[in-house]
Design a protein around this motif. Structure first.
Motif, PDB file in Angstrom:
ATOM      1  N   VAL A   1       0.861  -1.175   0.000  1.00 53.49           N
ATOM      2  CA  VAL A   1       0.000   0.000   0.000  1.00 53.49           C
ATOM      3  C   VAL A   1       0.903   1.232   0.000  1.00 53.49           C
ATOM      4  CG1 VAL A   1      -1.766   1.255   1.291  1.00 53.49           C
ATOM      5  CG2 VAL A   1      -1.762  -1.231   1.316  1.00 53.49           C
ATOM      6  N   PRO A   2       0.591   2.260  -0.786  1.00 53.58           N
ATOM      7  CA  PRO A   2       1.405   3.481  -0.735  1.00 53.58           C
ATOM      8  C   PRO A   2       1.365   4.078   0.664  1.00 53.58           C
ATOM      9  CG  PRO A   2      -0.144   3.565  -2.572  1.00 53.58           C
ATOM     10  CD  PRO A   2      -0.517   2.380  -1.746  1.00 53.58           C
ATOM     11  N   PRO A   3       2.373   4.814   1.065  1.00 53.28           N
ATOM     12  CA  PRO A   3       2.428   5.308   2.439  1.00 53.28           C
ATOM     13  C   PRO A   3       1.314   6.309   2.728  1.00 53.28           C
ATOM     14  CG  PRO A   3       4.166   6.276   1.107  1.00 53.28           C
ATOM     15  CD  PRO A   3       3.530   5.226   0.267  1.00 53.28           C
ATOM     16  N   PRO A   4       0.937   6.444   3.999  1.00 54.31           N
ATOM     17  CA  PRO A   4      -0.108   7.404   4.358  1.00 54.31           C
ATOM     18  C   PRO A   4       0.299   8.819   3.943  1.00 54.31           C
ATOM     19  CG  PRO A   4       0.432   6.009   6.234  1.00 54.31           C
ATOM     20  CD  PRO A   4       1.434   5.717   5.175  1.00 54.31           C
ATOM     21  N   ILE A   5      -0.713   9.622   3.647  1.00 50.85           N
ATOM     22  CA  ILE A   5      -0.447  10.967   3.144  1.00 50.85           C
ATOM     23  C   ILE A   5      -0.129  11.892   4.306  1.00 50.85           C
ATOM     24  CG2 ILE A   5      -1.537  12.913   1.981  1.00 50.85           C
ATOM     25  CD1 ILE A   5      -2.898  10.914   0.177  1.00 50.85           C
TER      26      ILE A   5
ATOM     27  N   LEU B   1      -8.030   4.710  -2.486  1.00 50.63           N
ATOM     28  CA  LEU B   1      -8.356   5.191  -1.149  1.00 50.63           C
ATOM     29  C   LEU B   1      -8.320   6.705  -1.158  1.00 50.63           C
ATOM     30  CD1 LEU B   1      -8.745   4.760   1.941  1.00 50.63           C
ATOM     31  CD2 LEU B   1      -6.249   4.839   2.129  1.00 50.63           C
ATOM     32  N   VAL B   2      -9.443   7.314  -0.779  1.00 49.65           N
ATOM     33  CA  VAL B   2      -9.457   8.752  -0.578  1.00 49.65           C
ATOM     34  C   VAL B   2      -9.428   8.966   0.932  1.00 49.65           C
ATOM     35  CG1 VAL B   2     -10.696  10.901  -1.004  1.00 49.65           C
ATOM     36  CG2 VAL B   2     -10.815   9.047  -2.674  1.00 49.65           C
ATOM     37  N   GLU B   3      -8.258   9.350   1.434  1.00 50.37           N
ATOM     38  CA  GLU B   3      -8.127   9.536   2.882  1.00 50.37           C
ATOM     39  C   GLU B   3      -8.966  10.720   3.327  1.00 50.37           C
ATOM     40  OE1 GLU B   3      -3.486   8.242   3.788  1.00 50.37           O
ATOM     41  OE2 GLU B   3      -4.339  10.106   4.522  1.00 50.37           O
TER      42      GLU B   3
ATOM     43  N   GLY C   1     -16.497   2.426   4.069  1.00 50.00           N
ATOM     44  CA  GLY C   1     -16.793   3.790   4.478  1.00 50.00           C
ATOM     45  C   GLY C   1     -15.665   4.298   5.355  1.00 50.00           C
ATOM     46  N   ILE C   2     -15.808   5.474   5.880  1.00 48.46           N
ATOM     47  CA  ILE C   2     -14.667   6.075   6.530  1.00 48.46           C
ATOM     48  C   ILE C   2     -14.810   6.113   8.038  1.00 48.46           C
ATOM     49  CG2 ILE C   2     -15.149   8.565   6.582  1.00 48.46           C
ATOM     50  CD1 ILE C   2     -12.187   6.632   4.998  1.00 48.46           C
ATOM     51  N   LYS C   3     -15.884   5.463   8.524  1.00 48.94           N
ATOM     52  CA  LYS C   3     -16.046   5.368   9.973  1.00 48.94           C
ATOM     53  C   LYS C   3     -15.832   3.928  10.398  1.00 48.94           C
ATOM     54  CE  LYS C   3     -20.094   6.630  11.131  1.00 48.94           C
ATOM     55  NZ  LYS C   3     -21.347   7.097  11.785  1.00 48.94           N
TER      56      LYS C   3
ATOM     57  N   GLU D   1      -8.457  14.365   7.926  1.00 46.81           N
ATOM     58  CA  GLU D   1      -7.641  14.172   9.133  1.00 46.81           C
ATOM     59  C   GLU D   1      -6.804  12.908   9.065  1.00 46.81           C
ATOM     60  OE1 GLU D   1     -10.879  14.194   8.874  1.00 46.81           O
ATOM     61  OE2 GLU D   1     -11.747  12.410   9.790  1.00 46.81           O
ATOM     62  N   GLY D   2      -6.895  12.165   7.941  1.00 45.10           N
ATOM     63  CA  GLY D   2      -6.131  10.929   7.793  1.00 45.10           C
ATOM     64  C   GLY D   2      -6.760   9.788   8.570  1.00 45.10           C
ATOM     65  N   LEU D   3      -6.196   8.591   8.409  1.00 41.48           N
ATOM     66  CA  LEU D   3      -6.656   7.439   9.168  1.00 41.48           C
ATOM     67  C   LEU D   3      -5.763   7.270  10.397  1.00 41.48           C
ATOM     68  CD1 LEU D   3      -7.155   4.888   6.248  1.00 41.48           C
ATOM     69  CD2 LEU D   3      -8.945   5.949   7.603  1.00 41.48           C
TER      70      LEU D   3
END
Lengths: 269, 207, 508
Positions: free
Chosen positions: C65-69, C191-193, C292-294, C196-198
């Protein structure tokens, strides 16, 4: 004996029974496709289920490298170095070595279907031969025949074979024309060799416009579903419509060729 | 820019653009005015390489290259179109209205029919009157089916006749530079025309 | 209003004024100049002042996975993706012509941030047979981008979209016939972060399930063709993770260390099946249902992932060992390939899991080896298998080893491992195994009738259960020949007659 050996034997058997034609320029014969009814697979809700197709002539084989070489010899403005970008993109005849040099005098290479030709070039060739490109309806009508029956839908084994072609990668070098079995109308290579230009390839409506203006393009995209398709399991037809829709007139593609159609002389008593 | 001063300026300019100048050809559509001379050879990408011959609503037969020398805004349509073409023509009119006056003088509009059987020159004349398309800048053309197919293919317009005699077609407005190259295209109906107008102004202002 | 130039009617001034007003308003409302030379995409028509700068997207092949933004502003992200039709392995000995985004199935993972402007460049390799496009479920717009990205072989296209909605989205080719394009492997995840990021974790992995439809049976070797009838009937031959059976097993297993938090971005490309995603030996601490994002659910054993959908699962690994990822529709896991592994290293945690207790498996009347009933059943099964499988009498030992290897990789490796070393304390090794090589008949019996009770192999004790393996006589002979000549073992072949003799022997 395993199934791949059986397959090989079958191919050889078919190959022996098909006399390759047109492996050199000038031996491409044309056949008469009798008039009849075509039931289009893709149509909008307002479109007719049946289209009457009048009889027309169609070459039994696609145009070969050898055929096209003769054409550009006589028509310099269609040579690779002279053609205008308006009429053919940068990949026009890229598989040749030069304007008048296919790269080999081998009959096999001369007999390969010519590819990397644009719609304009194909039209010009057809006119030079006294013919024209087949319409999409004519082409689909000719291709809807089975091997021994007039209707492909009654020939499930052949249909399966056609689908299999899409599961094999494009060969680095195309085989010569005429090796696939002639269908009911005596036409070879409508399936399993190259895609083919039609005179109205730009009638399939998949352009990225707003969906409100046509029924057909709704069928050709994801959201459109198969609501209006007449034969939803006819994947090869969908693939062909999809392919035609992705083309522009000046495009040249490594697996796109064409063949010539003819108007039949009107009957004079 | 504040709207009010611009309004006044636009009014003045519009009025200026309207007054006939000497040698003006008001009343004679572009098809029937002499073709503009040009010393430059056509580039490889010019549409004017097409050799097809067309008939205007005024009854004049001419090749497309007749329109060389001025920026052309082109659309394919047919007069019996029920839904899309009225909007398309309106889009062209919006473009015409949106052009600054000096550009508007040098830009022509070309409507080509995809229904040559029904869109005879007479029918096209009727259509022109219905839509009040100005003689100064608008041309309507009809031609042979094969030629229409060829021009459509070149511009990237797809179309097909359906069972009811209507044509399903993509909606495309093309801007051709004075030498016939495609400068810009706008897909769809009732879109924002700002970008296209800007491109026309830029094209027209180039030598 | 139908404006006409230079009308000669009276009221000219009034008309002109109205015209000028109409002309003025659009111009006054236009947003500022757009830089010439920018593509004519929808986004280029306006200027989005929240976008700062530009960068090229970092894409990755599964399972990476690409690194977190890290950035905290929206930017323009340029994504270059090439569609390529490639022949690659679908299972051992089985090849397939995949249609891919980027050269592998699933397509590359795209990671952007909420609010980013994505400029998408799609290229279709010149050797492709057919045109392709892309529909990203993250796109709000016609076809998800499909219309704007429709590309013939040897051409490329470009479009832009704003990633307005955070979440984990599937992307796939949407060219007709869509089912076939997806069935050939044309899907991936974007993935659209959220802004506030994950929440940070220690490991992130990308796993995507897909169903495949081949004209040949499961395991049939050679280049397999797509079978549209099976696809329409929803009868897959293979159900796999990341494009092939065995893509996440053995030395390609996912890795983690004891104590780490693991996050799996799990996608389901379909085209048909819904997945019941489960990790054997783990419970999901958090599940972001349907991508989803939650993280809206905790302590989940098995989560549903729709076809054309996704899920994000997080769990902390407490105990070392090998955890098996499955689609809990079990025949897909064990008979079609929907199985993967996560290997966790680190110190034992005997309180959480002792590792030495083995559940007793209830085998019914095969538990005490060979009552007449069970043997009869087995024989009937084998007769059935003989009717459908070709005879291999007269094959040489080498061919037996070759064929036996396939059987091993499909059936035995799950316990005895690809290395033949087994799992210490649980499954005995076959590598240099004294128990195996000492008695050929006994080894045949073990496979055909199963084995329970304590055994000593290479000086170590084992007390597990090996169920009888349902194989044809040919397959038994082959796999034993293979095992007897692999992993450091050397021995003679096992023949079908020998297998038959052992089967017919009701005294054991």
């Amino acid at each position: 004996m395993n199934s791949s050996l059986l397959r090989l034997v079958l191919v050889l058997w078919i190959g022996i029974h098909v006399v390759p034609q047109g492996s050199a320029a000038g031996t491409n014969t044309s056949r008469t496709i009798p008039g009849g009814i075509h039931r289009p697979v893709l149509r909008g809700p307002d479109d007719p289920r049946e289209i009457a197709v009048p009889a027309f002539g169609l070459d039994a084989l696609p145009v070969t490298n050898g055929d096209f070489l003769e054409f550009v010899r006589q028509q310099p403005r269609w040579r690779r170095s002279q053609v205008k970008r308006l009429f053919a993109d940068e990949n026009y005849l890229r598989h040749w070595q030069g304007d008048l040099d296919i790269g080999s005098t081998n009959a096999q290479v001369l007999g390969q279907p010519v590819t990397h030709v644009s719609w304009f070039a194909a039209k010009a060739y057809a006119a030079w031969r006294g013919g024209r490109l087949p319409t999409t309806t004519e082409w689909e009508y000719a291709a809807s025949a089975g091997l021994r029956t007039a209707m492909l839908t009654n020939d499930p084994a052949y249909r399966r074979q056609i689908v299999t072609w899409y599961s094999t990668p494009s060969p680095a070098s195309l085989p010569p024309v005429g090796l696939t079995p002639a269908n009911f109308h005596g036409i070879h290579d409508l399936h399993g060799l190259v895609w083919e230009w039609t005179s109205d390839f730009n009638s399939a409506l998949v352009t990225g416009d707003s969906r409100g203006d046509t029924g057909i393009d709704r069928q050709l995209f994801c959201g459109a579903g198969a609501m209006d398709g007449a034969a939803r399991d006819d994947f090869p037809t969908y693939l062909r419509y999809g392919f035609r829709s992705s083309l522009k007139a000046a495009y040249t593609v490594h697996n796109l060729g064409f063949r010539v159609a003819y108007n039949l002389a009107p009957y004079t008593p | 820019m504040k709207p009010i001063p611009f309004l006044i300026t636009a009014m003045i300019l519009a009025m200026a653009g309207c007054s006939p100048n000497p040698g003006s050809t008001t009343g004679v559509p572009p098809c029937c005015r002499p073709a503009l001379p040009s010393s430059r050879p056509l580039t490889d990408r010019s549409i004017y390489h097409l050799e097809s011959v067309w008939t205007s609503d005024a009854g004049k037969t001419l090749p497309l290259s007749h329109f060389r020398g001025r920026t052309q805004v082109v659309a394919l349509f047919f007069t019996h179109c029920e839904f899309a073409c009225p909007i398309l023509v309106n889009d062209l009119q919006r473009i015409e209205a949106a052009l600054p006056a000096e550009a508007r003088e040098k830009v022509d509009f070309l409507l080509v029919s995809i229904d040559p059987t029904r869109d005879t020159p007479k029918r096209l004349r009727e259509f022109r009157a219905e839509k009040s398309l100005g003689l100064q800048h608008w041309t309507l053309l009809t031609g042979a089916e094969d030629d229409v197919r060829e021009l459509a293919a070149l511009l990237g317009v797809n179309y097909q006749r359906d069972a009811r005699g209507q044509y399903a077609h993509s909606n495309l407005i093309t801007v051709l530079g004075p030498d016939g190259e495609v400068v810009s295209q706008l897909k769809g109906l009732n879109q924002s025309i700002d970008e296209l107008v800007r491109q026309i102004v830029t094209t027209h202002s180039q030598p | 209003m139908k404006p006409a130039l230079c009308p000669s009617k009276p009221g000219t001034l009034g008309v002109l004024a109205a015209m000028a007003l109409a002309a003025a308003l659009p111009l006054a409302a236009a947003e500022g100049p757009v830089t010439p030379g920018e593509p004519r995409g929808a986004a280029a028509k306006g200027v989005d002042r929240t976008i700062v700068g530009q960068e090229n997207a970092v894409l990755s092949f599964a399972p990476a996975v690409p690194p977190p933004i890290q950035r905290t502003n929206a930017t323009k992200v340029v994504v270059e993706l090439e569609v390529k039709e490639v022949v690659a392995k679908l299972a051992d000995g089985v090849d397939y012509l995949f249609w891919t985004f980027g050269g592998e199935v699933p397509g590359k993972f795209i990671r952007v941030r909420e609010g980013d402007l994505v400029e998408f460049h799609l290229k279709n390799h010149p050797t492709s047979k057919v045109p392709h496009n892309i529909d990203l479920h993250a796109v709000t717009g016609p076809g998800g981008g499909a219309a704007s990205s429709f590309t013939a072989p040897g051409h490329k296209s470009q479009f832009s979209f704003k990633a307005m909605n955070p979440g984990l989205y599937v992307y796939h080719c949407a060219t007709a016939p869509v089912g076939m394009h997806v069935a050939n492997g044309m899907y991936g995840l974007i993935l659209v972060e959220p802004k506030e990021g994950l929440p940070p974790v220690d490991r992130e992995y990308y796993v995507m399930q897909g169903d495949f439809y081949t004209q040949g049976r499961f395991g049939e070797e050679g280049l397999q063709a797509f079978d549209q009838d099976k696809a329409i009937d929803e009868r897959p031959t293979y159900v796999v993770f990341n494009g092939s059976a065995g893509s996440l097993t053995g030395d390609r297993a996912l890795k983690a260390k004891v104590g780490e938090r693991v996050r799996i971005f799990f996608g389901n490309g379909g085209p048909n099946l819904i997945s019941s995603f489960h990790v054997i030996g783990e419970i999901f601490d958090q599940v972001y249902t349907e991508g989803g994002i939650k993280p809206n659910q905790q302590q989940v054993q098995t989560t549903l992932v729709p076809a054309g959908g996704s899920s994000i699962v997080e769990f902390k690994v407490e105990v070392p060992g090998t955890y098996i990822l499955v689609d809990h529709s079990l025949f897909r896991a064990f008979n079609k390939g929907a199985i993967g592994m996560l290997k966790v290293d680190g110190p034992e945690n005997l309180i959480v899991y002792s590792g030495k207790e083995v559940d007793a498996v209830y085998l019914g009347d095969a538990a005490t080896a060979g009552t007449g009933d069970k043997v009869g059943q087995l024989q009937a099964q084998v007769q059935e298998a003989i009717k459908t499988d070709p005879k291999i009498a007269g094959l040489t030992k080498d061919i037996q080893i070759e064929k036996g290897k396939r059987v091993y990789m499909q059936t035995c490796f799950a316990c005895h491992q690809a290395t033949g070393l087994g799992l210490p304390g649980v499954f005995p090794p076959l590598a240099k195994s004294d128990y195996l090589m000492a008695d050929k008949d006994r080894s045949i019996r073990t496979v055909v009738k199963g084995l329970t009770g304590p055994v000593t192999v290479n000086g170590k004790n084992y007390n597990s259960v090996m169920p009888p393996v349902s194989l044809s006589e040919d397959q038994v002979a082959n796999v034993l020949t293979y095992v007897r000549n692999s992993f450091g073992n050397s021995g003679d072949a096992v023949s079908v007659d020998e297998v038959r003799k052992v089967k017919g022997d009701v005294s054991h």
